[in-house]
Design a protein around this motif. Structure first.
Motif, PDB file in Angstrom:
ATOM      1  N   SER A  79      80.021  37.798  50.104  1.00 41.30           N
ATOM      2  CA  SER A  79      78.962  38.625  50.668  1.00 41.30           C
ATOM      3  C   SER A  79      78.645  39.813  49.762  1.00 41.30           C
ATOM      4  O   SER A  79      77.477  40.096  49.465  1.00 41.30           O
ATOM      5  CB  SER A  79      79.386  39.110  52.060  1.00 41.30           C
ATOM      6  OG  SER A  79      78.448  40.000  52.581  1.00 41.30           O
ATOM      7  N   THR A  80      79.689  40.496  49.315  1.00 41.17           N
ATOM      8  CA  THR A  80      79.507  41.641  48.420  1.00 41.17           C
ATOM      9  C   THR A  80      78.902  41.196  47.098  1.00 41.17           C
ATOM     10  O   THR A  80      77.993  41.842  46.570  1.00 41.17           O
ATOM     11  CB  THR A  80      80.852  42.357  48.179  1.00 41.17           C
ATOM     12  OG1 THR A  80      81.391  42.747  49.438  1.00 41.17           O
ATOM     13  CG2 THR A  80      80.671  43.574  47.291  1.00 41.17           C
ATOM     14  N   ALA A  81      79.373  40.076  46.569  1.00 41.69           N
ATOM     15  CA  ALA A  81      78.839  39.560  45.308  1.00 41.69           C
ATOM     16  C   ALA A  81      77.363  39.220  45.447  1.00 41.69           C
ATOM     17  O   ALA A  81      76.562  39.516  44.548  1.00 41.69           O
ATOM     18  CB  ALA A  81      79.627  38.333  44.868  1.00 41.69           C
ATOM     19  N   THR A  82      76.986  38.635  46.568  1.00 40.73           N
ATOM     20  CA  THR A  82      75.569  38.296  46.791  1.00 40.73           C
ATOM     21  C   THR A  82      74.708  39.552  46.840  1.00 40.73           C
ATOM     22  O   THR A  82      73.619  39.591  46.253  1.00 40.73           O
ATOM     23  CB  THR A  82      75.413  37.487  48.093  1.00 40.73           C
ATOM     24  OG1 THR A  82      76.176  36.278  47.972  1.00 40.73           O
ATOM     25  CG2 THR A  82      73.955  37.145  48.360  1.00 40.73           C
ATOM     26  N   GLU A  83      75.194  40.593  47.518  1.00 38.39           N
ATOM     27  CA  GLU A  83      74.448  41.855  47.573  1.00 38.39           C
ATOM     28  C   GLU A  83      74.243  42.428  46.172  1.00 38.39           C
ATOM     29  O   GLU A  83      73.140  42.871  45.827  1.00 38.39           O
ATOM     30  CB  GLU A  83      75.187  42.874  48.431  1.00 38.39           C
ATOM     31  CG  GLU A  83      75.186  42.574  49.902  1.00 38.39           C
ATOM     32  CD  GLU A  83      76.034  43.544  50.699  1.00 38.39           C
ATOM     33  OE1 GLU A  83      76.318  44.656  50.195  1.00 38.39           O
ATOM     34  OE2 GLU A  83      76.422  43.186  51.827  1.00 38.39           O
ATOM     35  N   LEU A  84      75.305  42.425  45.372  1.00 38.06           N
ATOM     36  CA  LEU A  84      75.215  42.965  44.013  1.00 38.06           C
ATOM     37  C   LEU A  84      74.301  42.109  43.139  1.00 38.06           C
ATOM     38  O   LEU A  84      73.561  42.638  42.312  1.00 38.06           O
ATOM     39  CB  LEU A  84      76.612  43.073  43.394  1.00 38.06           C
ATOM     40  CG  LEU A  84      77.545  44.066  44.073  1.00 38.06           C
ATOM     41  CD1 LEU A  84      78.965  43.921  43.542  1.00 38.06           C
ATOM     42  CD2 LEU A  84      77.037  45.489  43.879  1.00 38.06           C
TER      43      LEU A  84
END
Length: 74
Positions: free
Chosen positions: A6-11
């Motif tokens: 999820s965090t990787a997708t946001e970044l």
């Protein structure tokens, strides 16, 4: 694992390549494989290896987006 993705997708969507690289670098440095014999190939270990391969690939892609291949760890 879901939080990482999820965090990787946001970044990725923000194109924040430095933080994307940092996120995957932290994950990669924390990957430890259990001591097993060569014939032991359980699902958890296989999944971890697949995730590690994806993390390495994603981090390499982010380095290429920055056009900073000289800082890519050897």
């Amino acid at each position: 694992m879901l939080k990482l993705r999820s965090t990787a997708t946001e970044l990725l969507l923000k194109e924040d390549w430095n933080e994307y690289i940092n996120l995957y670098s932290r994950f990669i440095s924390r990957c430890h494989f259990p001591q097993t014999s060569p014939n032991d190939d359980d699902d958890d270990c296989t999944n971890l290896r697949q995730t590690l391969c994806s993390a390495l690939s994603n981090r390499a892609e982010a380095y290429s987006k920055l056009r900073d291949l000289s800082s890519f760890p050897s």
